[in-house]
Design an enzyme around this catalytic site. Sequence first.
Site, PDB file in Angstrom:
ATOM      1  N   GLY A 172       2.095   1.877  -0.699  1.00 56.37           N
ATOM      2  CA  GLY A 172       1.997   2.975   0.269  1.00 56.37           C
ATOM      3  C   GLY A 172       3.319   3.363   0.896  1.00 56.37           C
ATOM      4  N   GLY A 403      16.136  34.985 -18.327  1.00 54.75           N
ATOM      5  CA  GLY A 403      15.317  34.583 -17.180  1.00 54.75           C
ATOM      6  C   GLY A 403      16.110  33.765 -16.186  1.00 54.75           C
TER       7      GLY A 403
HETATM    8  C1  HXC Z   1       0.916  -8.660   3.492  1.00 57.16           C
HETATM    9  C2  HXC Z   1       2.944  -9.165   2.561  1.00 57.16           C
HETATM   10  C3  HXC Z   1       2.904  -7.995   1.782  1.00 57.16           C
HETATM   11  C4  HXC Z   1       1.757  -7.143   1.914  1.00 57.16           C
HETATM   12  C5  HXC Z   1       4.746  -9.011   1.362  1.00 57.16           C
HETATM   13  N1  HXC Z   1       4.104  -9.754   2.264  1.00 57.16           N
HETATM   14  N2  HXC Z   1       4.024  -7.908   1.042  1.00 57.16           N
HETATM   15  N3  HXC Z   1       1.967  -9.492   3.413  1.00 57.16           N
HETATM   16  N4  HXC Z   1       0.789  -7.531   2.782  1.00 57.16           N
HETATM   17  N5  HXC Z   1       1.636  -6.004   1.225  1.00 57.16           N
HETATM   18  C6  HXC Z   1       4.550 -11.023   2.868  1.00 57.16           C
HETATM   19  C7  HXC Z   1       4.636 -12.129   1.830  1.00 57.16           C
HETATM   20  O1  HXC Z   1       3.361 -12.726   1.639  1.00 57.16           O
HETATM   21  C8  HXC Z   1       5.614 -13.088   2.499  1.00 57.16           C
HETATM   22  O2  HXC Z   1       4.958 -13.829   3.485  1.00 57.16           O
HETATM   23  C9  HXC Z   1       6.548 -12.135   3.222  1.00 57.16           C
HETATM   24  O3  HXC Z   1       5.858 -10.873   3.309  1.00 57.16           O
HETATM   25  C10 HXC Z   1       7.840 -11.916   2.478  1.00 57.16           C
HETATM   26  O4  HXC Z   1       7.518 -11.574   1.149  1.00 57.16           O
HETATM   27  P1  HXC Z   1       8.221 -12.235  -0.116  1.00 57.16           P
HETATM   28  O5  HXC Z   1       7.370 -11.968  -1.295  1.00 57.16           O
HETATM   29  O6  HXC Z   1       8.563 -13.675   0.181  1.00 57.16           O
HETATM   30  O7  HXC Z   1       9.580 -11.424  -0.181  1.00 57.16           O
HETATM   31  P2  HXC Z   1      10.387 -10.920  -1.437  1.00 57.16           P
HETATM   32  O8  HXC Z   1      10.553 -12.034  -2.431  1.00 57.16           O
HETATM   33  O9  HXC Z   1      11.622 -10.283  -0.900  1.00 57.16           O
HETATM   34  O10 HXC Z   1       9.482  -9.821  -2.148  1.00 57.16           O
HETATM   35  C11 HXC Z   1       9.163  -8.639  -1.440  1.00 57.16           C
HETATM   36  C12 HXC Z   1       8.105  -7.822  -2.223  1.00 57.16           C
HETATM   37  C13 HXC Z   1       6.876  -8.728  -2.503  1.00 57.16           C
HETATM   38  C14 HXC Z   1       8.711  -7.312  -3.519  1.00 57.16           C
HETATM   39  C15 HXC Z   1       7.734  -6.622  -1.353  1.00 57.16           C
HETATM   40  O11 HXC Z   1       6.480  -9.353  -1.282  1.00 57.16           O
HETATM   41  C16 HXC Z   1       5.714  -7.964  -3.041  1.00 57.16           C
HETATM   42  O12 HXC Z   1       5.672  -7.664  -4.235  1.00 57.16           O
HETATM   43  N6  HXC Z   1       4.744  -7.667  -2.181  1.00 57.16           N
HETATM   44  C17 HXC Z   1       3.549  -6.940  -2.558  1.00 57.16           C
HETATM   45  C18 HXC Z   1       3.917  -5.509  -2.833  1.00 57.16           C
HETATM   46  C19 HXC Z   1       2.765  -4.624  -3.186  1.00 57.16           C
HETATM   47  O13 HXC Z   1       2.243  -4.687  -4.286  1.00 57.16           O
HETATM   48  N7  HXC Z   1       2.369  -3.835  -2.226  1.00 57.16           N
HETATM   49  C20 HXC Z   1       1.367  -2.842  -2.465  1.00 57.16           C
HETATM   50  C21 HXC Z   1       0.255  -3.030  -1.583  1.00 57.16           C
HETATM   51  S1  HXC Z   1      -0.934  -1.794  -2.018  1.00 57.16           S
HETATM   52  P3  HXC Z   1       5.186 -15.417   3.608  1.00 57.16           P
HETATM   53  O14 HXC Z   1       4.476 -15.776   4.861  1.00 57.16           O
HETATM   54  O15 HXC Z   1       4.619 -16.019   2.390  1.00 57.16           O
HETATM   55  O16 HXC Z   1       6.669 -15.581   3.697  1.00 57.16           O
HETATM   56  C22 HXC Z   1      -0.480  -0.425  -1.187  1.00 57.16           C
HETATM   57  C23 HXC Z   1      -1.386   0.744  -1.402  1.00 57.16           C
HETATM   58  C24 HXC Z   1      -1.297   1.746  -0.302  1.00 57.16           C
HETATM   59  O17 HXC Z   1       0.481  -0.359  -0.499  1.00 57.16           O
HETATM   60  C25 HXC Z   1      -1.645   3.072  -0.858  1.00 57.16           C
HETATM   61  C26 HXC Z   1      -1.525   4.154   0.181  1.00 57.16           C
HETATM   62  C27 HXC Z   1      -1.386   5.475  -0.497  1.00 57.16           C
END
Ligand code: HXC
Length: 513
Positions: A172, A403
């Site tokens: 998002g 064009g």
């Molecule tokens: C809750 C989250 C989170 C999320 C990361 N964290 N993304 N918590 N919801 N979406 C938390 C992790 O669990 C972790 O907590 C902390 O944030 C840091 O993340 P890391 O993974 O340790 O950091 P990093 O290695 O730098 O990687 C960052 C990242 C990865 C690439 C963003 O976290 C990731 O792939 N996250 C998910 C991304 C994703 O797929 N999001 C889409 C969601 S769906 P802890 O406590 O373990 O340290 C969406 C749809 C919306 O957004 C649509 C609207 C139109």
Amino acid sequence: MAEPEWLTRLYDMNRRAEAGGGEERVNAQHKKGKLTARERIERLLDPGTFQELDKFVAHRATGFGMEKNTALGDGVVTGYGRVNGRLTYLFAHDFTVLGGSLGETFGKKIVKVMDLALRNGAPVVGLNDSGGARIQEGVVSLAAYTEIFFRNTLASGVVPQISVIAGPSAGGTVYSPALTDVVIMVKGISNMFITGPDVVKAALGQDVTLEELGGSAVHTKKSGVAHFMAEDEAESFRLVRRLLTYLPQNNSELPPHIEPRDSPSRTDAWLRGAAPSDPYDVRAVVRNVVDDGEFLEFHAEWAQNICVGLARLDGYSTGIVANQPLYLSGALDIDSSDKAARFVRFCDAFNIPIVTLVDVPGYMPGVELEHGGIIRHGAKLLYAYCESTVPKVTVITRKAYGGAYCAMGSKYGRADLNFAWPTAEIAVMGPEAAVNIIFRKEIEKAEDKAKETERLLADYREKMANPYVAAGRGIVDEVIDPAETRPKLIAALSSLRNKSEFRPSKKHGNIPL
Ligand code: HXC
């Protein structure tokens, strides 16, 4: 006198909020080469001007261990301050709290600054560093995002919206920046993606790194999602500050006038040799013409066959759209049409006059282009120029064919003043193609085909491929000495300063998206 208890409590609350996710996570943020949200705000704004809002707001989610997270601020720092003395609203994701993921209260904080920005007519800058929708908050998080997208859409064309991507921008989190006017990605630490590498692997069996999927090089060179790649965070903040100097606070104001060092009457004989030397870099022409050689090019590495950006002429902010002969001979294709159309609409929304430099052999031919929808995309550029009502001045430097002539700020697309250099060639198509179509039979019959072709070409060039036919009909207002391009443009834009032009009122048009 001892500090009163209420003051101690206030200090404690502030300290708690300012600690974000705590020391360990702040260190981890720094180790990743990223600044914290507060460090970013401090570097972006004029010193000491930040006024924070909702500092003590905390999330209200339950379950999935959310009770354990007691951070104040809920992963985003919001408020307002000054950029070059001008009011600017902003938010900065705090990755140290739940990865900067967006939940209900996080969303509400952003919506509040966006509403304030709209009511008070000031830009919004978003500093993005987020894992996307907060998984633990489920649909509430999706709803919060949609509220933000709605505000982005309301604010579009009303106040400038600028996004800096300084970390992950996942799921998002990409769509709010995508709805803003300008996206700046920071090299090495930023990426933007809808679905991450794990999902790509599961769905398609493809192995791809985050950088390959949506790093700053991908989005500034291939997808066109981002307008600028900054070398580091410091450069991204400098860019935001510089960009805002060209923009009004909102669509009811004019951009600030900034006194140039350059003289408005400066001429330059170098321009006389610019166009005939093939291929030439149109950026050199732009820098030569504008104030102090300063040109802020948008999308410098994407769709390089067209060059767009902001500059000033006699201190007035001006949008530049120029074909770039260095790439694809400056022909228009799908991406360059999209790029220029979006830039024209951006300028029109924010009262920035447009100067168009034309050197275009036409729209690109080819099966791939036709199948890719060059008709639909090319039409966007026509639409954007025709609907825009800001002052528009066009200079045809060399080729203006078919064009693409019509699309590139032509007279009847409602450019206000049209100039041509003596080297201009304005026609339905280039001499070679034209002669081969209209004189095919004559050439076939001729004893010496090459000689006959040469004669017909010379005749065509004399009759058609020059600016004097267009000037003789008033389709070109003046054929100018290239050396005088700068003073001519300044005089033209000065005459158009009070321009008012209306279009039929409607809910909105239907640009071929
Ligand atoms: C809750 C989250 C989170 C999320 C990361 N964290 N993304 N918590 N919801 N979406 C938390 C992790 O669990 C972790 O907590 C902390 O944030 C840091 O993340 P890391 O993974 O340790 O950091 P990093 O290695 O730098 O990687 C960052 C990242 C990865 C690439 C963003 O976290 C990731 O792939 N996250 C998910 C991304 C994703 O797929 N999001 C889409 C969601 S769906 P802890 O406590 O373990 O340290 C969406 C749809 C919306 O957004 C649509 C609207 C139109």
